[in-house]
Design an enzyme around this catalytic site. Structure first.
Site, PDB file in Angstrom:
ATOM      1  N   ASP A 212       3.843  15.978   2.572  1.00 20.61           N
ATOM      2  CA  ASP A 212       4.283  14.615   2.320  1.00 20.61           C
ATOM      3  C   ASP A 212       3.338  13.874   1.379  1.00 20.61           C
ATOM      4  OD1 ASP A 212       5.822  12.231   2.740  1.00 20.61           O
ATOM      5  OD2 ASP A 212       4.294  11.545   4.143  1.00 20.61           O
TER       6      ASP A 212
ATOM      7  N   SER B 204       6.737   1.293  12.497  1.00 24.04           N
ATOM      8  CA  SER B 204       5.580   0.913  11.680  1.00 24.04           C
ATOM      9  C   SER B 204       5.198  -0.542  11.941  1.00 24.04           C
ATOM     10  CB  SER B 204       5.903   1.111  10.191  1.00 24.04           C
ATOM     11  OG  SER B 204       6.142   2.476   9.912  1.00 24.04           O
TER      12      SER B 204
ATOM     13  N   CYS C  46      -1.906  18.785  11.531  1.00 23.03           N
ATOM     14  CA  CYS C  46      -2.462  19.522  10.396  1.00 23.03           C
ATOM     15  C   CYS C  46      -3.772  18.924   9.911  1.00 23.03           C
ATOM     16  CB  CYS C  46      -1.458  19.579   9.251  1.00 23.03           C
ATOM     17  SG  CYS C  46      -0.963  17.959   8.594  1.00 23.03           S
TER      18      CYS C  46
ATOM     19  N   TYR D 165       0.795  -1.229   0.000  1.00 19.47           N
ATOM     20  CA  TYR D 165       0.000   0.000   0.000  1.00 19.47           C
ATOM     21  C   TYR D 165       0.828   1.281   0.000  1.00 19.47           C
ATOM     22  CZ  TYR D 165       0.837  -0.528   5.070  1.00 19.47           C
ATOM     23  OH  TYR D 165       1.408  -0.708   6.303  1.00 19.47           O
TER      24      TYR D 165
ATOM     25  N   CYS E  36      -3.844  24.374   6.648  1.00 16.11           N
ATOM     26  CA  CYS E  36      -2.630  23.565   6.764  1.00 16.11           C
ATOM     27  C   CYS E  36      -1.471  24.329   6.121  1.00 16.11           C
ATOM     28  CB  CYS E  36      -2.834  22.185   6.159  1.00 16.11           C
ATOM     29  SG  CYS E  36      -3.244  22.175   4.395  1.00 16.11           S
TER      30      CYS E  36
ATOM     31  N   GLY F 258      10.429   6.416   2.141  1.00 16.30           N
ATOM     32  CA  GLY F 258      11.465   5.396   2.155  1.00 16.30           C
ATOM     33  C   GLY F 258      11.828   4.883   3.547  1.00 16.30           C
TER      34      GLY F 258
ATOM     35  N   CYS G  24     -12.930  18.390  12.977  1.00 20.63           N
ATOM     36  CA  CYS G  24     -12.527  17.719  11.746  1.00 20.63           C
ATOM     37  C   CYS G  24     -11.941  18.669  10.701  1.00 20.63           C
ATOM     38  CB  CYS G  24     -13.743  17.000  11.165  1.00 20.63           C
ATOM     39  SG  CYS G  24     -13.483  16.216   9.577  1.00 20.63           S
TER      40      CYS G  24
END
Length: 456
Positions: free
Chosen positions: A315, A138, A293, A37, A299, A82, A365
């Protein structure tokens, strides 16, 4: 290469924020894993033939410009990929040395790194502890869920290696925050995931990230094959299309996932376990601006720096249209304050559809991330967040407890007092319910495995 380092502007740019966050990617999109993913793997297509290693002068420029661009006392230097550990420990030792040489007396620097954990060893762990790195690890849950998509280059699961890394970091008393993606493989098992992190890995800081991979009708079949090297037809990932891959979490799954974990957390773990979404939600209910953010009204203060010095708006927007410039030729603060970046940040607020403007949980939100705003409202307006249904359900689900915690804050009482308040309410609410009865909360599972589960 930085031939003539750009200088801090003599006059502070008008639209420069007092602080911002830049996620540096010293190895670019290159990774030792091939997570199905991970759309960022496709970003190597932006730099064909590149070595994907940040040079020392660019590392120094990133650190110096970030530090001198912050007016406040706290500076975060963040590394991701990465896989940033491909750069080796020596690279990060130089980063610490550079930071020490240019930090003002009134400033403190926090180093953070996001890693898959596979390359970690005792030298890494010792380095992280000695330099007080916050390590994001992760992990997507227990083995079967983690190994569904988090594979290495040979297509093998990585769970055992990541668990070893988690144990290693715990032995060295390194501050660890687990980053767990919520996807088709684990979205239906929120408590199994949460309890695994809390009880088996001993994690006390965690965040959950919904996997939403966009695609067009043309690219969907290709995208479903994943973004790693094995998919030779993969395109450069862009925030385009109204379809999502088969790995993506469904909106209702996302809302249910977070709600079920909240129910467990608010009855047992407040003050002991910190879940990013819950902390920032409490800030919203308390009338404070969230630090993330995602939930801010605007943002533009969370940017991404590629290995060669290219600075991007975000990102999630590393693409040619959102490249601001290069820190080898333009100072970072000028790029952050540029009209292009200011407009990018304001668009989060200015492009909300009428349905969002009327929403009673907009304060919590603010439409979430613009990258996920690709569905239409009931009235047919564009720009509704794909996850809206889930967020709406989640924010309403936590409303009562959030109001109580916000009042505890205002009155000067400890927020963990909420645990006793909720348990007392539960005793009245669930009086007479048998252990094997279906829990009245609506979860669909037996009471003994839900609200009747003994506190630990």
């Amino acid at each position: 290469m930085v031939t003539s380092p750009p200088l801090m502007p003599a006059t502070w740019p008008t639209d420069a924020p007092p602080a911002f966050h830049v996620m540096a990617k010293p190895s670019g999109a290159i990774c030792n894993l091939d997570c199905t993913y991970c759309f960022f793997l496709s970003k190597e297509l932006l730099y064909p033939g590149d070595r994907f290693r940040m040079a020392n002068d660019l590392l120094e420029a990133y650190i110096r410009q970030t530090i001198e661009s912050h007016r406040g006392p706290e500076v975060v230097l963040a590394f991701q990929g990465g896989e940033p550990t491909l750069m080796g420990v020596d690279f990060f030792e130089r980063a610490v040395t550079y930071a020490q040489s240019c930090t003002r007396p009134d400033q403190t620097v926090q180093f953070t790194i996001q890693t898959n954990g596979v390359l970690l060893n005792e030298r890494w762990a010792q380095f992280f502890r000695d330099n007080q790195f916050l390590v994001g690890l992760s992990v997507d849950g227990p083995a079967d869920m983690h190994d569904a998509y988090r594979l290495d280059k040979q297509g093998r699961g990585t769970f055992d290696r990541v668990r070893e890394a988690a144990n290693l970091l715990r032995r060295y008393d390194v501050d660890v925050n687990v980053l767990c993606t919520v996807n088709a493989a684990n979205a239906d098992f929120p408590l199994e995931v949460y309890r695994f992190f809390r009880d088996e890995l001993g994690i006390r800081f965690m965040q959950f990230i919904p996997i939403v991979e966009r695609a067009t009708a043309v690219t969907l079949s290709i995208a479903n094959r994943g973004w790693g090297e094995g998919n030779t037809k993969r395109p450069l990932y862009r925030n385009e299309g109204t379809h999502v891959t088969e790995r993506s979490v469904r909106p209702e799954q996302w809302g249910h996932f977070m709600s079920r974990i909240f129910d467990e957390w608010v009855r047992r773990d407040v003050g002991d376990v910190y879940v990013m979404q819950f902390e920032y939600a409490l800030a919203s209910w308390a009338g404070e601006e969230p630090a993330l953010c995602l939930f801010k009204e605007t943002c533009g203060t969370a940017l991404a720096l590629e290995h060669n010095g290219d600075l991007y708006s975000c990102d999630h927007y590393v693409d040619p249209e959102h490249k601001l410039g290069n820190i080898a030729t333009s100072h970072m603060v000028d790029l952050v304050a540029s009209p292009q970046q200011v407009a990018f940040g304001r668009a989060k607020k200015e492009t909300l559809p009428p349905q969002c403007l009327r929403c009673d949980v907009r304060f919590a939100c603010h439409g979430e991330c613009p990258r996920n705003r690709f569905v239409r409202t009931k009235e047919g307006d564009e720009g509704l967040n794909y996850l809206c249904e889930g967020y709406y359900a989640f924010f309403h689900h936590i409303d009562r407890e959030m109001k109580i915690m916000a009042e505890l804050l205002r009155s000067g009482r400890p927020v963990p007092d909420i645990v006793g308040i909720v348990r007392a309410h539960d005793e009245e609410r669930f009086r007479g319910v048998g252990r094997n009865d279906i829990c009245p909360c609506g979860s669909g599972v037996k009471f003994k495995s839900c609200h009747g589960r003994p506190a630990t």
